[in-house]
Design a protein around this motif. Sequence first.
Motif, PDB file in Angstrom:
ATOM      1  N   MET A 158       0.842  -1.170   0.000  1.00  0.00           N
ATOM      2  CA  MET A 158       0.000   0.000   0.000  1.00  0.00           C
ATOM      3  C   MET A 158       0.894   1.242   0.000  1.00  0.00           C
ATOM      4  SD  MET A 158      -2.969   1.100   2.695  1.00  0.00           S
ATOM      5  CE  MET A 158      -1.912   1.568   4.015  1.00  0.00           C
ATOM      6  N   ILE A 159       0.587   2.171  -0.843  1.00  0.00           N
ATOM      7  CA  ILE A 159       1.296   3.450  -0.917  1.00  0.00           C
ATOM      8  C   ILE A 159       0.269   4.556  -0.711  1.00  0.00           C
ATOM      9  CG2 ILE A 159       2.629   5.000  -2.377  1.00  0.00           C
ATOM     10  CD1 ILE A 159       3.678   2.541  -3.833  1.00  0.00           C
ATOM     11  N   GLY A 160       0.606   5.530   0.096  1.00  0.00           N
ATOM     12  CA  GLY A 160      -0.347   6.606   0.354  1.00  0.00           C
ATOM     13  C   GLY A 160       0.346   7.881   0.785  1.00  0.00           C
ATOM     14  N   GLY A 161      -0.455   8.861   1.048  1.00  0.00           N
ATOM     15  CA  GLY A 161       0.066  10.139   1.504  1.00  0.00           C
ATOM     16  C   GLY A 161      -1.059  11.005   2.026  1.00  0.00           C
ATOM     17  N   ASP A 162      -0.682  12.044   2.718  1.00  0.00           N
ATOM     18  CA  ASP A 162      -1.672  13.004   3.201  1.00  0.00           C
ATOM     19  C   ASP A 162      -1.028  14.361   3.392  1.00  0.00           C
ATOM     20  OD1 ASP A 162      -0.212  12.696   5.532  1.00  0.00           O
ATOM     21  OD2 ASP A 162      -1.850  11.929   6.716  1.00  0.00           O
ATOM     22  N   MET A 163      -1.873  15.362   3.420  1.00  0.00           N
ATOM     23  CA  MET A 163      -1.440  16.738   3.662  1.00  0.00           C
ATOM     24  C   MET A 163      -2.404  17.360   4.669  1.00  0.00           C
ATOM     25  SD  MET A 163      -0.515  17.966  -0.187  1.00  0.00           S
ATOM     26  CE  MET A 163       0.028  19.566   0.312  1.00  0.00           C
ATOM     27  N   LYS A 164      -1.847  18.145   5.575  1.00  0.00           N
ATOM     28  CA  LYS A 164      -2.656  18.856   6.563  1.00  0.00           C
ATOM     29  C   LYS A 164      -2.159  20.289   6.649  1.00  0.00           C
ATOM     30  CE  LYS A 164      -2.067  14.945   9.451  1.00  0.00           C
ATOM     31  NZ  LYS A 164      -1.712  14.466  10.758  1.00  0.00           N
ATOM     32  N   GLY A 165      -3.030  21.168   7.005  1.00  0.00           N
ATOM     33  CA  GLY A 165      -2.642  22.558   7.175  1.00  0.00           C
ATOM     34  C   GLY A 165      -3.676  23.300   7.993  1.00  0.00           C
ATOM     35  N   GLY A 166      -3.258  24.389   8.573  1.00  0.00           N
ATOM     36  CA  GLY A 166      -4.188  25.178   9.353  1.00  0.00           C
ATOM     37  C   GLY A 166      -3.622  26.531   9.710  1.00  0.00           C
ATOM     38  N   ILE A 167      -4.504  27.422  10.041  1.00  0.00           N
ATOM     39  CA  ILE A 167      -4.130  28.759  10.505  1.00  0.00           C
ATOM     40  C   ILE A 167      -4.572  28.866  11.956  1.00  0.00           C
ATOM     41  CG2 ILE A 167      -4.483  31.233  10.215  1.00  0.00           C
ATOM     42  CD1 ILE A 167      -4.969  30.666   7.242  1.00  0.00           C
ATOM     43  N   TYR A 168      -3.656  29.269  12.816  1.00  0.00           N
ATOM     44  CA  TYR A 168      -3.911  29.307  14.251  1.00  0.00           C
ATOM     45  C   TYR A 168      -3.573  30.688  14.803  1.00  0.00           C
ATOM     46  CZ  TYR A 168      -3.785  24.285  13.655  1.00  0.00           C
ATOM     47  OH  TYR A 168      -4.038  23.013  13.233  1.00  0.00           O
ATOM     48  N   GLY A 169      -4.329  31.139  15.778  1.00  0.00           N
ATOM     49  CA  GLY A 169      -4.021  32.380  16.474  1.00  0.00           C
ATOM     50  C   GLY A 169      -3.088  32.077  17.636  1.00  0.00           C
ATOM     51  N   ASN A 170      -2.107  32.934  17.860  1.00  0.00           N
ATOM     52  CA  ASN A 170      -1.206  32.751  18.989  1.00  0.00           C
ATOM     53  C   ASN A 170      -0.779  34.099  19.524  1.00  0.00           C
ATOM     54  OD1 ASN A 170       1.698  33.252  17.775  1.00  0.00           O
ATOM     55  ND2 ASN A 170       0.570  32.074  16.281  1.00  0.00           N
ATOM     56  N   SER A 171      -0.351  34.121  20.768  1.00  0.00           N
ATOM     57  CA  SER A 171      -0.045  35.372  21.442  1.00  0.00           C
ATOM     58  C   SER A 171       1.144  35.184  22.372  1.00  0.00           C
ATOM     59  CB  SER A 171      -1.267  35.822  22.256  1.00  0.00           C
ATOM     60  OG  SER A 171      -0.976  36.986  22.983  1.00  0.00           O
ATOM     61  N   ALA A 172       1.969  36.221  22.504  1.00  0.00           N
ATOM     62  CA  ALA A 172       3.067  36.229  23.462  1.00  0.00           C
ATOM     63  C   ALA A 172       3.016  37.542  24.220  1.00  0.00           C
ATOM     64  CB  ALA A 172       4.415  36.076  22.762  1.00  0.00           C
ATOM     65  N   ARG A 173       3.247  37.468  25.514  1.00  0.00           N
ATOM     66  CA  ARG A 173       3.206  38.649  26.368  1.00  0.00           C
ATOM     67  C   ARG A 173       4.531  38.758  27.116  1.00  0.00           C
ATOM     68  NH1 ARG A 173      -1.832  38.581  30.053  1.00  0.00           N
ATOM     69  NH2 ARG A 173      -2.265  37.344  28.244  1.00  0.00           N
ATOM     70  N   ASN A 174       5.059  39.960  27.196  1.00  0.00           N
ATOM     71  CA  ASN A 174       6.320  40.182  27.884  1.00  0.00           C
ATOM     72  C   ASN A 174       6.163  41.341  28.854  1.00  0.00           C
ATOM     73  OD1 ASN A 174       8.896  40.769  28.733  1.00  0.00           O
ATOM     74  ND2 ASN A 174       9.811  40.576  26.719  1.00  0.00           N
ATOM     75  N   LYS A 175       6.648  41.142  30.075  1.00  0.00           N
ATOM     76  CA  LYS A 175       6.688  42.215  31.061  1.00  0.00           C
ATOM     77  C   LYS A 175       8.125  42.306  31.561  1.00  0.00           C
ATOM     78  CE  LYS A 175       5.344  43.564  35.675  1.00  0.00           C
ATOM     79  NZ  LYS A 175       4.791  43.119  36.945  1.00  0.00           N
ATOM     80  N   SER A 176       8.748  43.435  31.349  1.00  0.00           N
ATOM     81  CA  SER A 176      10.118  43.674  31.799  1.00  0.00           C
ATOM     82  C   SER A 176      10.112  44.805  32.814  1.00  0.00           C
ATOM     83  CB  SER A 176      11.017  44.063  30.623  1.00  0.00           C
ATOM     84  OG  SER A 176      11.020  43.061  29.647  1.00  0.00           O
ATOM     85  N   THR A 177      10.867  44.632  33.890  1.00  0.00           N
ATOM     86  CA  THR A 177      10.991  45.673  34.907  1.00  0.00           C
ATOM     87  C   THR A 177      12.470  45.952  35.127  1.00  0.00           C
ATOM     88  OG1 THR A 177       8.974  44.908  35.974  1.00  0.00           O
ATOM     89  CG2 THR A 177      10.419  46.330  37.261  1.00  0.00           C
ATOM     90  N   LEU A 178      12.839  47.217  35.050  1.00  0.00           N
ATOM     91  CA  LEU A 178      14.204  47.654  35.264  1.00  0.00           C
ATOM     92  C   LEU A 178      14.250  48.494  36.529  1.00  0.00           C
ATOM     93  CD1 LEU A 178      17.122  48.024  34.209  1.00  0.00           C
ATOM     94  CD2 LEU A 178      16.287  50.040  33.000  1.00  0.00           C
ATOM     95  N   THR A 179      15.083  48.098  37.478  1.00  0.00           N
ATOM     96  CA  THR A 179      15.243  48.869  38.709  1.00  0.00           C
ATOM     97  C   THR A 179      16.723  49.162  38.906  1.00  0.00           C
ATOM     98  OG1 THR A 179      15.409  46.873  40.045  1.00  0.00           O
ATOM     99  CG2 THR A 179      13.228  47.851  39.826  1.00  0.00           C
TER     100      THR A 179
END
Length: 109
Positions: A1-22
Amino acid sequence: MIGGDMKGGIYGNSARNKSTLTGTSVSGLNPGTTFSTSYYRTVNRAAFFGEANVMVNAHLGHNWYIRGGYTGIFLTDVTTALSALDQPNVTTQDSLVASGFYGGLEWQY
C-alpha cells in the motif's frame, strides 16, 4: 500500500512580555535615587502550520507489516516570548521547516 496526506491550518497565537528595570542613579540631579520602570508588550499573530506525508506499508505475512515514509513540517509566524521583546539589536526567526524519513516494523491484531 502506498499513500500520503497533507494537513494545514491557521492558528491564532499570542506572546506577552513584562520587563521591569530597577536601579540606583549614580549621577545627575539626585545621586542615590532609586528608580523603577516597567515595559509591557503583547504580540498577536496568525500562525500557519503545514504537514505532508508520503508512506509505504508492505504486508510481510502473519499480521506483520513493514512501513516507512517521509514527513515534512512547515511552521511560520509563530509568536515567541523573544519576539515580544522589541529590542533594536534582537532578531527572531519565526519559521521552521523540518523533514525526515521514518521506518518501522508493525504487528496488527
